[in-house]
Structure formats: structure tokens, C-alpha cells
Design an enzyme around this catalytic site. Structure first.
Site, PDB file in Angstrom:
ATOM      1  N   SER A 115       0.673  -1.279   0.000  1.00 43.52           N
ATOM      2  CA  SER A 115       0.041  -0.024  -0.198  1.00 43.52           C
ATOM      3  C   SER A 115       0.883   1.163   0.105  1.00 43.52           C
ATOM      4  CB  SER A 115      -0.962   0.074   1.320  1.00 43.52           C
ATOM      5  OG  SER A 115      -1.765   1.138   1.139  1.00 43.52           O
ATOM      6  N   HIS A 116       0.775   2.154   1.107  1.00 44.29           N
ATOM      7  CA  HIS A 116       1.420   3.431   1.181  1.00 44.29           C
ATOM      8  C   HIS A 116       2.991   3.377   1.748  1.00 44.29           C
ATOM      9  CE1 HIS A 116      -0.372   2.186   4.910  1.00 44.29           C
ATOM     10  NE2 HIS A 116       0.370   2.999   5.615  1.00 44.29           N
ATOM     11  N   LYS A 128      -1.942 -10.019  -0.168  1.00 43.87           N
ATOM     12  CA  LYS A 128      -2.952 -10.378   0.722  1.00 43.87           C
ATOM     13  C   LYS A 128      -3.954 -10.895  -0.366  1.00 43.87           C
ATOM     14  CE  LYS A 128      -5.547  -5.842  -0.189  1.00 43.87           C
ATOM     15  NZ  LYS A 128      -6.498  -5.146   0.380  1.00 43.87           N
ATOM     16  N   ASP A 280      -1.966   6.530  -3.341  1.00 53.16           N
ATOM     17  CA  ASP A 280      -1.107   5.815  -2.774  1.00 53.16           C
ATOM     18  C   ASP A 280      -0.295   4.767  -3.648  1.00 53.16           C
ATOM     19  OD1 ASP A 280      -3.324   4.246  -2.412  1.00 53.16           O
ATOM     20  OD2 ASP A 280      -2.149   3.450  -0.753  1.00 53.16           O
ATOM     21  N   ASP A 284      -5.573   2.802  -3.333  1.00 50.16           N
ATOM     22  CA  ASP A 284      -6.698   2.681  -2.620  1.00 50.16           C
ATOM     23  C   ASP A 284      -6.718   3.988  -1.516  1.00 50.16           C
ATOM     24  OD1 ASP A 284      -4.991   2.080  -0.660  1.00 50.16           O
ATOM     25  OD2 ASP A 284      -5.966   0.121   0.113  1.00 50.16           O
ATOM     26  N   THR A 347     -10.131  -0.410  12.701  1.00 45.40           N
ATOM     27  CA  THR A 347      -9.505  -0.078  11.624  1.00 45.40           C
ATOM     28  C   THR A 347      -9.235  -1.336  10.743  1.00 45.40           C
ATOM     29  OG1 THR A 347      -8.437   1.911  12.864  1.00 45.40           O
ATOM     30  CG2 THR A 347      -7.195   0.842  10.722  1.00 45.40           C
ATOM     31  N   GLU A 366     -11.955   5.842   6.355  1.00 47.82           N
ATOM     32  CA  GLU A 366     -10.950   5.793   7.478  1.00 47.82           C
ATOM     33  C   GLU A 366     -10.276   6.876   7.302  1.00 47.82           C
ATOM     34  OE1 GLU A 366      -9.768   1.018   7.590  1.00 47.82           O
ATOM     35  OE2 GLU A 366      -8.320   2.131   6.303  1.00 47.82           O
ATOM     36  N   GLU A 367      -9.655   7.411   8.554  1.00 43.57           N
ATOM     37  CA  GLU A 367      -8.779   8.638   8.750  1.00 43.57           C
ATOM     38  C   GLU A 367      -7.437   8.463   8.063  1.00 43.57           C
ATOM     39  OE1 GLU A 367      -5.897   8.340  10.583  1.00 43.57           O
ATOM     40  OE2 GLU A 367      -6.264   6.332  10.765  1.00 43.57           O
ATOM     41  N   SER A 368      -7.071   7.268   7.725  1.00 41.89           N
ATOM     42  CA  SER A 368      -5.842   7.293   6.918  1.00 41.89           C
ATOM     43  C   SER A 368      -5.957   7.232   5.450  1.00 41.89           C
ATOM     44  CB  SER A 368      -5.116   5.837   7.299  1.00 41.89           C
ATOM     45  OG  SER A 368      -6.178   4.895   7.065  1.00 41.89           O
ATOM     46  N   ARG A 499       0.114   5.613  16.890  1.00 38.27           N
ATOM     47  CA  ARG A 499      -0.834   6.567  16.244  1.00 38.27           C
ATOM     48  C   ARG A 499      -1.605   7.099  17.327  1.00 38.27           C
ATOM     49  NH1 ARG A 499       0.110   5.849  11.038  1.00 38.27           N
ATOM     50  NH2 ARG A 499      -0.228   3.766   9.882  1.00 38.27           N
TER      51      ARG A 499
END
Length: 546
Positions: A115-116, A128, A280, A284, A347, A366-368, A499
Site C-alpha cells: 500500500s502506502h 493479501k 498511494d 486505494d 481499523t 478511514e482517517e488514514s 498513532r
């Protein structure tokens, strides 16, 4: 003569427990002999019933993507899988993979991405499995993978004499008895976007306004080139860093103000475009930026929910909204006014799957920097950018004007996330465990922020299947609506990432134009007093503030 299947004997690896989104490790770990293959064997065994099935395979193009694809294809053939659909060059964004699985009724798919996280030879890699609904494997399946990974004695793979697949040649190829289709990874996804959004309206808007999209040298580059440039007519200058690179141009492909430096500089210039955006590594996540204003992901979800009926794909309204627990409660306020359900989940996008499949929610966030809807079962960066682009075209307003109107209608949830990365694991666990032990004493405590009405470790019971997830983040909820949330991230590959989430609600009659760190200053000090991240970790400040 069919190529023989080899049984490679190998002891299990003890560190193959998937996190919030699959297994992520350093490239060097994945490249060790047998490491990837043993986890793929655990995937195939856990999923089961794959003989004669069709699955998808693709990734974000990061370093080791091609080598991993070759291993997985040989293993798929050895397990009797009938067909694998592979994005050209091994490229397939995570939301596009979800759409492909759903559109073509596949058994599932393997996505190669961290991902990021950073890429390159010294960077990160990930793998995954997405299930038949197109969404990430549920916890029950990932836990089964982990348990199998601890007891496996080897794996099955097609002998190299079977040859190899040319990932850059479109069309059908064979590997042993298995068919492999190399397809255009963008086409089906672009068609889906045309069904959801008003492309004519956006084309007209782009003739009189400028936008800037930063693909961060990651997977959305080809998607943005096809959709934004070719189909919508955005100028070539609208696309930034749109050529995918295995090391993401030696940058961190995380769409936030700290890592999208060039985009942020352009959006703070006197001649800033009307819309700035970024995605990213695997496509996603998203960041939305207006002239001198970065929209928080929490606010973005709330704005999309409040204005959904302006968008063709959501013209009939939304069924409900779901957010991860650390995400601000801005979307809850919108849902209450719209008279629709709102849900708070742990999360990890997999927790939205049951709600989406049951038709209880339409939008999730999501906040991310993750936002999505029921069009797929993943968060979707480019979808969110198109939603905002279509919203600007529909209203004729700027990003700052839309945000100002939203806050004056619903109030503002000042919000920030402070990340402390690669913290010594013992220190990080000490911080979390100490706070966890103090929860009974903190419940009901009164201080300058008011009374702590709730002090708990978030426990989620899925409203659809009744499954329970424990210890999903520590919450301190204050009587004035403020919140402090602390959790350990499950996406890092070294040390631990702490976090800290800070949220303060300002009613619509209050002061709505403060810079978030200024608005949250007292809360930031209180968090250190109550939790002591800096004191215990020895850090003087967060590594990333968003």
C-alpha cells in the site's frame, strides 16, 4: 507432456501473521528462499476448493512484484487453478482488483502490495487475499492462514520446465494446464467510473478550471492518464509523477501533506489549481486539497455523505455511513441529519465488508486517507478524486467554499493524527499497556477538558455476523465531544508505529477557521500528560502529523 508438480520441503516461518491488510515485510525478507511460497501455500490451503477456479493476480508494481508474480503463477498451476487473470505488467490497483473479482464472479484474488509503504530493494513488500465479494479476507480467514503457516512442512509448485508467462503481452497464455489471461488493468475500472459520475459535466468544468493529480510514481498513474487525461480532457500538466516506478521515485507513496511535498507547494502557490489530489502505492487511498486547504479524510467522508445526491451514482441517496473508530465523528453528525444509519468499526477495510454486503451502508471511510462506497469492497483513491471533481462541477464552488458551507451547517470536528514511527516495540507496548491498565481510574475523571465519559479499549461486535474483535484501540471520550484515541498500527514493517488521534468538536456557531494544530493545542498537551508518548519513548515530536 505436462510439467511435473514439485513438492518443496521447508520448515515453517514463525513471522507470517497477517496485519490489518495482509502480510507485510521488508523485500529482503520476502526474497529469502521459500518465504513467499510458504505463505502462498497457506493462502491456498486456507481458501480451499480452488481446483478449476479462476482468480485474479496483480499488484502496485513495486520492487519484487514480477518475481513474486512468477512464483505465484507456478504455484497456482500446481494447485489445479484453471485460470488466472493478471494485469498487464503485473499491475492492478487494489480497487480495480476488487471490481474485477465482482464483475467476473471470480473465486478471489491475490494482491501484491504494501500500500502506502516505501518500495525499492530496501523497501517493503506485501501480499493479501481478497475474497469472492472483492473485499479483503475476513479475520477468520487470515487467522486460518496464520495457523497453517505455523504447521506447513512445504509447498507445491510447478517445475520451471513449464516455462514462464510474459506479463507484458496481452492475451491468453498457458502454464502447464492453467490458462493465464494478461488483460488491460484500466479498462473495466474506467467503465465503472463512467457509470457512477457525470463525465460530461466534469469535462466542461475542466475546460475552465485546473486540477493537479499526484500519482506518486505508483499504480494510479495509468488509471489517471486514461480517465483524467484521455476521457475527461485534463491537460498533461494536470498529472504529476504518473509513471509507475518500482521504488516510487525513491519517495514515500503515502498521500498526505508530509509526503506529497510538490503537490502541497503547488496548492499553496498564488496560482494554485482549483483541485489538488493524490493517491498511494496501490491506489486505494486519496488526499483532497483545495487552494491553501488540505481536507482531512474524516471531513472528506462527511462532505461526500452530505452531498451524495448530486452525483449520478448516488442520486437516490445513501443507505448509511460507516467509519473506522479512530476516524472523526463528523460523518455521524451528517448521518443523523440525513436520517440514515452510522457505524463505528475497527481499523481495516475488511470490517466494512459485511455492512456493505448486507446493504446497510453506502459510503465508508478511514482517517488514514481511505474512502470508498458500495461500488467495490475496497477503499478507492481515484473514485474519491472523481467524486470531488464531480462535486465541484455540480456546485460551481471551490474546495474551501464547500468546506466552509459544510462546517457552518454541521459544525467542525477539529482533528489530527500524530504518528510515532519505528518506536522500540517494548517501549510502544509499555505505553499502550500502561494506559490500558489505567482505564478504570480514568473513567469519570474531570479535568480542564471536562469529564472523561468513556475510557475503554474498543470492542466491536459485527452487527451482521456477530463476530467479536477485541482491543481495537484505546478511547478517551470527553463530555464536550472531544476524543483521544491511541492504537498500534498494523501496517509497519519495523519497530512499532504508535498513532495518536485527537478530536475536538466546535459547534456551527463557534470559531470554524482555525488551523487544526492550533485548535487542538491544549488537547495535544493533555494527551502527553495522560499518555506520555514523548516521555516514555524519548521522542521530542511525531514523525508525521496529518
Amino acid at each position: 507432456m505436462a510439467a511435473p508438480v514439485q513438492r518443496i520441503n521447508c520448515p515453517p516461518f514463525t513471522d507470517q501473521r497477517p496485519g490489518t491488510s495482509g502480510l507485510r515485510k521488508k523485500v529482503t525478507r520476502f526474497a529469502e528462499p521459500h518465504y513467499l511460497a510458504m505463505f502462498v501455500q497457506a493462502i491456498f490451503d486456507a481458501v480451499g476448493d480452488l481446483k478449476g477456479a479462476t482468480i485474479a493476480l496483480g499488484g502496485d508494481g513495486r520492487y519484487y512484484n514480477r518475481e513474486a508474480s512468477a512464483i505465484i503463477l507456478r504455484m497456482a498451476a500446481a494447485h489445479g487453478i484453471a485460470k488466472v487473470l493478471v494485469g498487464k505488467g503485473g499491475i492492478l490497483s487494489t480497487p480495480a482488483a476488487s471490481n474485477l473479482i465482482r464483475q467476473r464472479g471470480l473465486k478471489g484474488g491475490i494482491i501484491l502490495s504494501a500500500s502506502h509503504n516505501p518500495g525499492g530493494p530496501d523497501g517493503d513488500f506485501g501480499i493479501k487475499y481478497n475474497a469472492t465479494n472483492g473485499g479483503p479476507a475476513p479475520e477468520s480467514l487470515t487467522e486460518a492462514m496464520y495457523k497453517l503457516s505455523q504447521t506447513l512442512t512445504g509447498y507445491d509448485i510447478l517445475d520451471e520446465s513449464a516455462g514462464k508467462i510474459d506479463l507484458d503481452r496481452l492475451g491468453l497464455q498457458t502454464l502447464g494446464a492453467m490458462s493465464v489471461e494478461i488483460f488491460d488493468p484500466v479498462a473495466d475500472y474506467a467503465t465503472l467510473m463512467e457509470r457512477l459520475f457525470d463525465f460530461d459535466r466534469m469535462r466542461t468544468w475542466l475546460k475552465g478550471n485546473r486540477m493537479l493529480f499526484d500519482a506518486m510514481h505508483a499504480v494510479t498513474g495509468p488509471y489517471a492518464e486514461e480517465i483524467l487525461a484521455k476521457r475527461l480532457g485534463a491537460s498533461a500538466q494536470s498529472l504529476l509523477n504518473f509513471v509507475p516506478k518500482t521504488d516510487f521515485g525513491n519517495h514515500h507513496p503515502d498521500p498526505n501533506p508530509a509526503h506529497a511535498e510538490e503537490l502541497m507547494a503547488r496548492m499553496w502557490a498564488a496560482d494554485a489549481p482549483a483541485l489538488g489530489a493524490a493517491s498511494d502505492g496501490d491506489g486505494d487511498r486519496n488526499m483532497i486539497v483545495g487552494a491553501k486547504l488540505a481536507v482531512s479524510p474524516s471531513d472528506s467522508l462527511a462532505v461526500l455523505a452530505a452531498n451524495a445526491t448530486l452525483i449520478p451514482g448516488y442520486a437516490k441517496g445513501i443507505k448509511g455511513v460507516a467509519r473506522s473508530m479512530p476516524t472523526s465523528r463528523a460523518a455521524d453528525v451528517v448521518a443523523a441529519e440525513l436520517g440514515v444509519e452510522s457505524f463505528e468499526t475497527p481499523t481495516g477495510w475488511k470490517f466494512f465488508g459485511n455492512l456493505l454486503d448486507a446493504g446497510r451502508v453506502t459510503l465508508c471511510g478511514e482517517e488514514s486517507y481511505g474512502t470508498g462506497s458500495d461500488h467495490v469492497r475496497e477503499k478507492d483513491g481515484l473514485w474519491a478524486v472523481l467524486f470531488w471533481l464531480d462535486l465541484l462541477a455540480a456546485t460551481g464552488k471551490s474546495v474551501p467554499a464547500i468546506m466552509d458551507a459544510h462546517w457552518r451547517r454541521f459544525g467542525r470536528h477539529y482533528y489530527s493524527r500524530h504518528d510515532y514511527e519505528a518506536v522500540d516495540s517494548d517501549r510502544a507496548n509499555e505505553i499502550v499497556n500502561t494506559l490500558r491498565q489505567r482505564l478504570p481510574d480514568l473513567q469519570g475523571r474531570a479535568d480542564k477538558r471536562g469529564r472523561i465519559e468513556l475510557a475503554d479499549d474498543f470492542r466491536y461486535q459485527d452487527p451482521i455476523d456477530g463476530s467479536i474483535s477485541e482491543r481495537q484501540g484505546i478511547r478517551l471520550v470527553f463530555s464536550d465531544g472531544g476524543r483521544l484515541v491511541l492504537r498500534l498500527s498494523g501496517t509497519g514493517t519495523e519497530g512499532a508505529t504508535l498513532r495518536l488521534y485527537l478530536e475536538r468538536f466546535e459547534p456551527k456557531t463557534g470559531v470554524l477557521d482555525l488551523e487544526p494544530q492550533v485548535a487542538l493545542a491544549d488537547f495535544i498537551n493533555l494527551a502527553e500528560e495522560l499518555i506520555g508518548i514523548k516521555r516514555v519513548s524519548g521522542r521530542t515530536q511525531p514523525d508525521v502529523v496529518t
